[in-house]
Design an enzyme around this catalytic site. Structure first.
Site, PDB file in Angstrom:
ATOM      1  N   ASP A 268      -3.196  23.875  28.274  1.00  0.00           N
ATOM      2  CA  ASP A 268      -3.109  22.623  29.029  1.00  0.00           C
ATOM      3  C   ASP A 268      -2.373  22.847  30.351  1.00  0.00           C
ATOM      4  O   ASP A 268      -1.570  23.772  30.482  1.00  0.00           O
ATOM      5  CB  ASP A 268      -2.367  21.596  28.174  1.00  0.00           C
ATOM      6  CG  ASP A 268      -2.612  20.176  28.644  1.00  0.00           C
ATOM      7  OD1 ASP A 268      -3.451  19.971  29.549  1.00  0.00           O
ATOM      8  OD2 ASP A 268      -1.946  19.259  28.129  1.00  0.00           O
TER       9      ASP A 268
ATOM     10  N   HIS B 121      -8.381  25.573  36.981  1.00  0.00           N
ATOM     11  CA  HIS B 121      -9.210  26.080  35.880  1.00  0.00           C
ATOM     12  C   HIS B 121      -9.554  27.557  36.102  1.00  0.00           C
ATOM     13  O   HIS B 121      -9.605  28.342  35.163  1.00  0.00           O
ATOM     14  CB  HIS B 121     -10.486  25.255  35.735  1.00  0.00           C
ATOM     15  CG  HIS B 121     -10.223  23.837  35.297  1.00  0.00           C
ATOM     16  ND1 HIS B 121      -9.328  23.536  34.296  1.00  0.00           N
ATOM     17  CD2 HIS B 121     -10.726  22.646  35.725  1.00  0.00           C
ATOM     18  CE1 HIS B 121      -9.288  22.219  34.123  1.00  0.00           C
ATOM     19  NE2 HIS B 121     -10.118  21.667  34.983  1.00  0.00           N
TER      20      HIS B 121
ATOM     21  N   LEU C 142      -8.946  42.936  19.014  1.00  0.00           N
ATOM     22  CA  LEU C 142      -8.700  41.487  18.985  1.00  0.00           C
ATOM     23  C   LEU C 142     -10.003  40.686  18.937  1.00  0.00           C
ATOM     24  O   LEU C 142     -10.952  40.986  19.662  1.00  0.00           O
ATOM     25  CB  LEU C 142      -7.942  41.088  20.271  1.00  0.00           C
ATOM     26  CG  LEU C 142      -7.661  39.591  20.436  1.00  0.00           C
ATOM     27  CD1 LEU C 142      -6.471  39.170  19.583  1.00  0.00           C
ATOM     28  CD2 LEU C 142      -7.405  39.235  21.897  1.00  0.00           C
TER      29      LEU C 142
HETATM   30  C1  FPP Z   1      -6.590  21.643  30.319  1.00  0.00           C
HETATM   31  O1  FPP Z   1      -5.969  21.452  31.541  1.00  0.00           O
HETATM   32  C2  FPP Z   1      -7.590  22.703  30.430  1.00  0.00           C
HETATM   33  C3  FPP Z   1      -8.928  22.529  30.262  1.00  0.00           C
HETATM   34  C4  FPP Z   1      -9.528  21.245  29.915  1.00  0.00           C
HETATM   35  C5  FPP Z   1      -9.870  23.646  30.468  1.00  0.00           C
HETATM   36  C6  FPP Z   1      -9.381  24.955  30.021  1.00  0.00           C
HETATM   37  C7  FPP Z   1     -10.357  25.986  30.401  1.00  0.00           C
HETATM   38  C8  FPP Z   1     -10.049  27.194  30.904  1.00  0.00           C
HETATM   39  C9  FPP Z   1      -8.652  27.637  31.066  1.00  0.00           C
HETATM   40  C10 FPP Z   1     -11.087  28.170  31.300  1.00  0.00           C
HETATM   41  C11 FPP Z   1     -12.276  28.283  30.386  1.00  0.00           C
HETATM   42  C12 FPP Z   1     -12.865  29.587  30.571  1.00  0.00           C
HETATM   43  C13 FPP Z   1     -13.739  30.202  29.765  1.00  0.00           C
HETATM   44  C14 FPP Z   1     -14.107  31.590  30.034  1.00  0.00           C
HETATM   45  C15 FPP Z   1     -14.362  29.549  28.594  1.00  0.00           C
HETATM   46  P1  FPP Z   1      -6.093  20.044  32.268  1.00  0.00           P
HETATM   47  O2  FPP Z   1      -7.200  20.111  33.242  1.00  0.00           O
HETATM   48  O3  FPP Z   1      -6.196  18.976  31.245  1.00  0.00           O
HETATM   49  O4  FPP Z   1      -4.732  20.002  33.018  1.00  0.00           O
HETATM   50  P2  FPP Z   1      -3.907  18.708  33.403  1.00  0.00           P
HETATM   51  O5  FPP Z   1      -3.460  18.093  32.100  1.00  0.00           O
HETATM   52  O6  FPP Z   1      -2.794  19.257  34.202  1.00  0.00           O
HETATM   53  O7  FPP Z   1      -4.826  17.820  34.183  1.00  0.00           O
END
Ligand code: FPP
Length: 238
Positions: free
Chosen positions: A15, A32, A126
């Site tokens: 997150d 992201h 892994l």
């Molecule tokens: C939450 O942060 C994160 C997500 C919803 C997306 C997580 C995805 C990735 C890290 C990359 C995915 C990559 C692959 C290769 C599958 P948020 O956007 O909710 O953050 P915020 O709470 O600060 O808005």
């Protein structure tokens, strides 16, 4: 430095990508991208520590509600990720897996993920497991449906124990989740691995996912080791 007890299976709710970006005056998508790069770093670190499985919440069943532009970007991230890092994942003997229902994703996203799984299926290091279009309640419903249909078709009896039911879940090939980490300060599980975390240690950190580095991983494992030792101590005294 204390002798660490290494968890077999670490699950992470990644997150805070959006907040990380906003703090730097960048668009959420930049967060992201940085988050995807961090997956590489933490996967390599877990592999070196001989963690057996790392499950990452990359896209929840609720994430479709985000603005179309952000959803599009998230769907494109697996291509960027595997194009940039597949060679390194292979060199490190890492096996890629996924949890979730791929059918809702665009064809390109589906192909990129299934190709990564196929290309690494012989690897014995892994297990890097990406939860994409994943929701734990949905997973449990799908498991219950498959179990019910096996009963109806006479393939198995109605009576079922926890181990047998776990065999119907998407995580059936993975070890028990020993440690669940959520970054960025929220104290929620958000429909991630509800069945699997029944006995897991839970760690919540204020660090955002892009800032969750090897040092933070080491600290989380130290905390896990300490909690386990306390339990060990009690057992020893009895
Ligand atoms: C939450 O942060 C994160 C997500 C919803 C997306 C997580 C995805 C990735 C890290 C990359 C995915 C990559 C692959 C290769 C599958 P948020 O956007 O909710 O953050 P915020 O709470 O600060 O808005």
């Amino acid at each position: 430095m204390m002798q660490q007890k290494i968890p077999d299976h670490i699950a992470i709710i990644m997150d805070g990508n959006g907040r990380w970006a906003k703090k730097r005056g960048l668009p959420r998508t930049a967060g992201h991208k940085q988050g995807a790069e961090n997956i590489r770093k933490i996967a390599i670190a877990c592999n070196a520590l001989q963690v057996k499985a790392l499950t990452l919440y990359a896209f929840s069943t609720e994430n479709w509600k985000r603005p179309e532009k952000e959803v599009d970007y998230l769907c494109k991230l697996p291509r960027f990720f595997f194009k940039s890092y597949m060679a390194e994942l292979k060199r490190n003997n890492i096996q890629v897996l996924y949890l979730g229902e791929l059918d809702k994703f665009p064809e390109d996203t589906r192909n990129v993920i299934t190709t990564a799984v196929a290309e690494t299926k012989e690897n014995t290091g892994l297990k890097l497991c990406l939860a994409v279009n994943y929701g734990a309640r949905r997973e449990i419903i799908l498991a219950a449906q498959r179990y019910a249909s096996d009963v109806c078709e006479g393939k198995r009896s109605l009576s079922i124990d926890e181990t047998e039911f776990a065999g119907y879940l998407m995580t059936s090939q993975l070890p028990e989740v020993d440690l669940l980490i959520r970054t960025s300060g929220e104290l929620r599980i958000s429909n991630f691995l509800l069945w699997q975390i029944a006995y897991s240690e839970l760690i919540f950190t204020d660090r955002s996912w892009p800032e969750f580095d090897e040092e933070e991983l080491r600290k989380a494992i130290d905390e896990y080791t300490l909690r386990d030792r306390r339990f060990g101590g009690l057992k020893d005294e009895n």
